[in-house]
Design an enzyme around this catalytic site. Structure first.
Site, PDB file in Angstrom:
ATOM      1  N   ASN A  10       0.882  -1.167   0.000  1.00 56.83           N
ATOM      2  CA  ASN A  10       0.000   0.000   0.000  1.00 56.83           C
ATOM      3  C   ASN A  10       0.921   1.219   0.000  1.00 56.83           C
ATOM      4  OD1 ASN A  10      -1.801   2.026   0.518  1.00 56.83           O
ATOM      5  ND2 ASN A  10      -2.413   1.271   2.548  1.00 56.83           N
ATOM      6  N   LYS A  17       3.476   0.871   2.928  1.00 53.29           N
ATOM      7  CA  LYS A  17       3.059  -0.079   3.963  1.00 53.29           C
ATOM      8  C   LYS A  17       3.063  -1.465   3.332  1.00 53.29           C
ATOM      9  CE  LYS A  17       0.051   3.080   6.461  1.00 53.29           C
ATOM     10  NZ  LYS A  17      -1.320   3.482   6.728  1.00 53.29           N
ATOM     11  N   ARG A  89      -2.673  -2.272  -3.251  1.00 51.75           N
ATOM     12  CA  ARG A  89      -3.853  -1.458  -2.991  1.00 51.75           C
ATOM     13  C   ARG A  89      -3.826  -0.297  -3.972  1.00 51.75           C
ATOM     14  NH1 ARG A  89      -5.546   1.615   2.620  1.00 51.75           N
ATOM     15  NH2 ARG A  89      -7.445   2.575   1.781  1.00 51.75           N
ATOM     16  N   HIS A 177     -12.215   3.670   0.417  1.00 55.44           N
ATOM     17  CA  HIS A 177     -12.110   2.786   1.596  1.00 55.44           C
ATOM     18  C   HIS A 177     -12.849   1.470   1.390  1.00 55.44           C
ATOM     19  CE1 HIS A 177     -11.112   6.470   4.249  1.00 55.44           C
ATOM     20  NE2 HIS A 177     -10.020   5.757   4.065  1.00 55.44           N
ATOM     21  N   LEU A 205     -12.827   5.477  10.461  1.00 55.21           N
ATOM     22  CA  LEU A 205     -12.283   6.739  10.957  1.00 55.21           C
ATOM     23  C   LEU A 205     -10.785   6.590  11.213  1.00 55.21           C
ATOM     24  CD1 LEU A 205     -15.117   7.484  13.575  1.00 55.21           C
ATOM     25  CD2 LEU A 205     -15.052   8.092  11.141  1.00 55.21           C
ATOM     26  N   GLY A 206      -9.994   6.966  10.225  1.00 62.40           N
ATOM     27  CA  GLY A 206      -8.541   6.938  10.387  1.00 62.40           C
ATOM     28  C   GLY A 206      -8.004   8.298   9.997  1.00 62.40           C
ATOM     29  N   GLY A 208      -7.429   9.054   6.950  1.00 60.53           N
ATOM     30  CA  GLY A 208      -8.496   9.242   5.971  1.00 60.53           C
ATOM     31  C   GLY A 208      -9.768   8.730   6.627  1.00 60.53           C
ATOM     32  N   ARG A 237      -7.384  16.420   5.181  1.00 62.87           N
ATOM     33  CA  ARG A 237      -8.291  16.692   4.052  1.00 62.87           C
ATOM     34  C   ARG A 237      -9.569  17.350   4.556  1.00 62.87           C
ATOM     35  NH1 ARG A 237      -8.340  10.833   1.624  1.00 62.87           N
ATOM     36  NH2 ARG A 237      -6.545  10.329   2.914  1.00 62.87           N
ATOM     37  N   ASP A 279      -3.241  14.571  14.046  1.00 63.65           N
ATOM     38  CA  ASP A 279      -3.270  13.323  14.806  1.00 63.65           C
ATOM     39  C   ASP A 279      -4.277  13.419  15.947  1.00 63.65           C
ATOM     40  OD1 ASP A 279      -2.347  11.337  16.907  1.00 63.65           O
ATOM     41  OD2 ASP A 279      -0.963  10.883  15.274  1.00 63.65           O
ATOM     42  N   GLY A 326     -11.573   5.087  14.990  1.00 58.07           N
ATOM     43  CA  GLY A 326     -12.766   4.290  15.291  1.00 58.07           C
ATOM     44  C   GLY A 326     -12.469   3.103  16.191  1.00 58.07           C
ATOM     45  N   ASN A 328      -9.852   2.917  18.364  1.00 58.86           N
ATOM     46  CA  ASN A 328      -9.105   3.233  19.593  1.00 58.86           C
ATOM     47  C   ASN A 328      -9.647   4.382  20.433  1.00 58.86           C
ATOM     48  OD1 ASN A 328      -6.789   1.346  19.287  1.00 58.86           O
ATOM     49  ND2 ASN A 328      -6.519   2.496  17.387  1.00 58.86           N
ATOM     50  N   GLU A 373      -7.382  -4.169   5.677  1.00 58.06           N
ATOM     51  CA  GLU A 373      -7.468  -4.062   4.215  1.00 58.06           C
ATOM     52  C   GLU A 373      -6.473  -4.994   3.536  1.00 58.06           C
ATOM     53  OE1 GLU A 373      -6.976  -0.347   5.610  1.00 58.06           O
ATOM     54  OE2 GLU A 373      -8.421   0.679   4.318  1.00 58.06           O
TER      55      GLU A 373
HETATM   56  P1  ADP Z   1      -4.529   5.719   8.040  1.00 58.92           P
HETATM   57  O1  ADP Z   1      -5.767   6.305   7.444  1.00 58.92           O
HETATM   58  O2  ADP Z   1      -3.285   6.488   7.708  1.00 58.92           O
HETATM   59  O3  ADP Z   1      -4.400   4.204   7.850  1.00 58.92           O
HETATM   60  P2  ADP Z   1      -5.080   5.029  10.783  1.00 58.92           P
HETATM   61  O4  ADP Z   1      -6.271   4.188  10.487  1.00 58.92           O
HETATM   62  O5  ADP Z   1      -3.858   4.357  11.301  1.00 58.92           O
HETATM   63  O6  ADP Z   1      -4.675   5.980   9.595  1.00 58.92           O
HETATM   64  O7  ADP Z   1      -5.549   6.120  11.863  1.00 58.92           O
HETATM   65  C1  ADP Z   1      -4.692   7.105  12.322  1.00 58.92           C
HETATM   66  C2  ADP Z   1      -5.467   7.966  13.313  1.00 58.92           C
HETATM   67  O8  ADP Z   1      -5.882   7.136  14.422  1.00 58.92           O
HETATM   68  C3  ADP Z   1      -4.630   9.104  13.895  1.00 58.92           C
HETATM   69  O9  ADP Z   1      -5.406  10.293  13.930  1.00 58.92           O
HETATM   70  C4  ADP Z   1      -4.367   8.614  15.297  1.00 58.92           C
HETATM   71  O10 ADP Z   1      -4.194   9.678  16.198  1.00 58.92           O
HETATM   72  C5  ADP Z   1      -5.642   7.872  15.614  1.00 58.92           C
HETATM   73  N1  ADP Z   1      -5.483   7.006  16.774  1.00 58.92           N
HETATM   74  C6  ADP Z   1      -4.711   5.904  16.905  1.00 58.92           C
HETATM   75  N2  ADP Z   1      -4.763   5.440  18.180  1.00 58.92           N
HETATM   76  C7  ADP Z   1      -5.588   6.274  18.862  1.00 58.92           C
HETATM   77  C8  ADP Z   1      -6.052   6.351  20.220  1.00 58.92           C
HETATM   78  N3  ADP Z   1      -5.667   5.456  21.137  1.00 58.92           N
HETATM   79  N4  ADP Z   1      -6.897   7.359  20.544  1.00 58.92           N
HETATM   80  C9  ADP Z   1      -7.279   8.271  19.645  1.00 58.92           C
HETATM   81  N5  ADP Z   1      -6.890   8.251  18.355  1.00 58.92           N
HETATM   82  C10 ADP Z   1      -6.054   7.273  17.962  1.00 58.92           C
END
Ligand code: ADP
Length: 388
Positions: A10, A17, A89, A177, A205-206, A208, A237, A279, A326, A328, A373
């Site tokens: 990816n 990745k 990907r 996604h 919710l990441g 992206g 974004r 972040d 989502g 964490n 994914e």
């Molecule tokens: P990507 O879209 O790059 O794959 P990820 O799915 O890894 O990203 O998500 C990254 C986001 O998840 C970041 O904003 C990060 O701060 C958040 N995140 C990861 N762990 C936690 C946590 N314990 N609490 C709040 N946000 C978290």
């Protein structure tokens, strides 16, 4: 007997990745990781499934050299180094690519024409394809698309209300996604088959972020549209934006398209509003009012979409959270579901704090499903490989 491996890639602008799998019917990852900061002081981070994470400094590198480092440090130690297949990907499959596809020169040429539709993803995805052909010339290479899951969605979610000729030229709502939604809907079939056939909202919710309304396992509506900019605000974004803002930026701020592209993809979202960070962990830890406002906006837009998707689906049978935030952030999940009893949504605080699979106290299941994914791509790769 050789121990063949599968490699899933990816690739982004400065990172690749990866995940290494054993060639098996439903392979689990042997090691996952990434090469970061590719053009400058690159580093290889590896997380073996059964060991401690390790970081190796690489110095200046490129995609080909990065793949060779992945081969040396991550693939060979897990077996004899024979790579049977590489799965990529790919952000955009356009109208044509709705299934995992074996990559050849014709496919690459077609995917290149889609670069303007995903300018910050597609060129890097294809750079990794080219590098991979050089490093693994004998491996089967396949492309898996983030748009594919949505291709069967209804016409009303496929179009914009601009003259029809643009629709015919491919100016449509594609949605992204898809590999994550594919994983989650498949997982639902095994852990909650009653929910899998129902009306489900999935919130990925990441960094992206998007949401998808799913009915009987199929995409009905998604928040992302023509590009990966639409819908929810993301790390950097903008999410949904009045197109009048673009006209204003062009006409009255004198911005070029390159400047607007950088603004909307890299300087907006959580980072733009908070003036602090993209972040979520940093924003949650901050006492700065602007950080709180960025989180409030993020949550507000998700809640709006929950309401909209519930209307489109005619009610909901479950909501699923996935992606880094989502999976964490108990706070974000609790805030999204707050005062949503009218939809049957109520969070169990103790289960939520533990990131448990089921976190609902009310009638409607609220699930937290770690997405994967890469595994969707690995499964497609196994299916595409010729049997021995
Ligand atoms: P990507 O879209 O790059 O794959 P990820 O799915 O890894 O990203 O998500 C990254 C986001 O998840 C970041 O904003 C990060 O701060 C958040 N995140 C990861 N762990 C936690 C946590 N314990 N609490 C709040 N946000 C978290």
């Amino acid at each position: 007997m050789t121990t063949q491996r599968l490699l899933v890639l990816n690739a982004g602008s400065s990172s690749i990745k990866f995940a290494v799998y054993e060639r098996a019917p439903d392979p689990g990852a042997l090691v996952t990781g990434q090469v970061e900061n590719i053009t400058a002081a690159a580093r290889l981070i590896m997380r073996p499934a059964d060991g401690k994470a390790e970081t190796i400094a690489l110095g200046q590198t490129d995609h080909v050299a990065a793949l060779q480092e992945i081969m040396t440090h991550a693939v060979i130690p897990t077996g004899d180094g024979a790579i049977a297949g590489v799965g990529h990907r790919i952000a955009h499959g356009g109208l044509e690519f709705t299934e995992p596809t074996r990559i050849d020169e014709t496919v690459v040429a077609k995917l290149k024409t889609l670069e303007p539709l995903a300018p910050l993803h597609q060129p890097h995805n294809l750079a990794a394809v080219a590098a991979s052909h050089r490093v693994f010339p004998d491996a089967v290479q396949i492309a898996c698309f983030d748009t594919a899951f949505h291709r069967g969605h209804p016409w009303v979610n496929d179009t914009f209300a601009i003259p029809r000729s643009y629709y015919d030229k491919g100016v449509r709502r594609y949605g992204f996604h898809g590999l994550s939604y594919d994983y989650v809907t498949d997982k639902l079939q095994s852990i909650a088959p009653d929910i899998a056939t129902g009306r489900v909202i999935i919130a990925h919710l990441g960094n992206g972020a998007s949401m998808c309304a799913v009915k009987d396992g199929r995409s009905i509506a998604s928040t992302m549209g023509f590009s990966a900019l639409d819908g929810l605000p993301m790390g950097t974004r903008c999410g949904q934006l009045d197109p009048g803002v673009l006209l204003y930026l062009l006409e009255h701020e004198g911005m070029s398209t390159a400047e607007i592209t950088a603004l909307l993809y890299k300087e907006s979202g959580l980072k733009g509003i908070s003036c602090l960070s993209n972040d979520m962990r940093e924003l949650e830890a901050s006492s700065d009012p602007a950080a709180k406002e960025a989180i409030d906006y993020f949550v507000f837009r998700i809640r709006r979409e929950v309401g909209a998707m519930a209307a489109v689906l005619g009610g909901i049978d479950a909501i699923v959270f996935c992606g880094g935030i989502g999976e964490n952030s108990a706070t974000i999940r609790a805030n999204v579901c707050e005062d949503m009893d009218w939809l049957g949504l109520q969070v169990d605080a103790s289960a939520n704090a533990k990131n448990a699979l089921r976190i609902n106290a009310g009638t409607v299941p609220i699930l937290v499903i770690p997405t994967d994914e890469e595994r969707v791509i690995a499964r497609a790769l196994v299916a595409a490989l010729p049997s021995d």
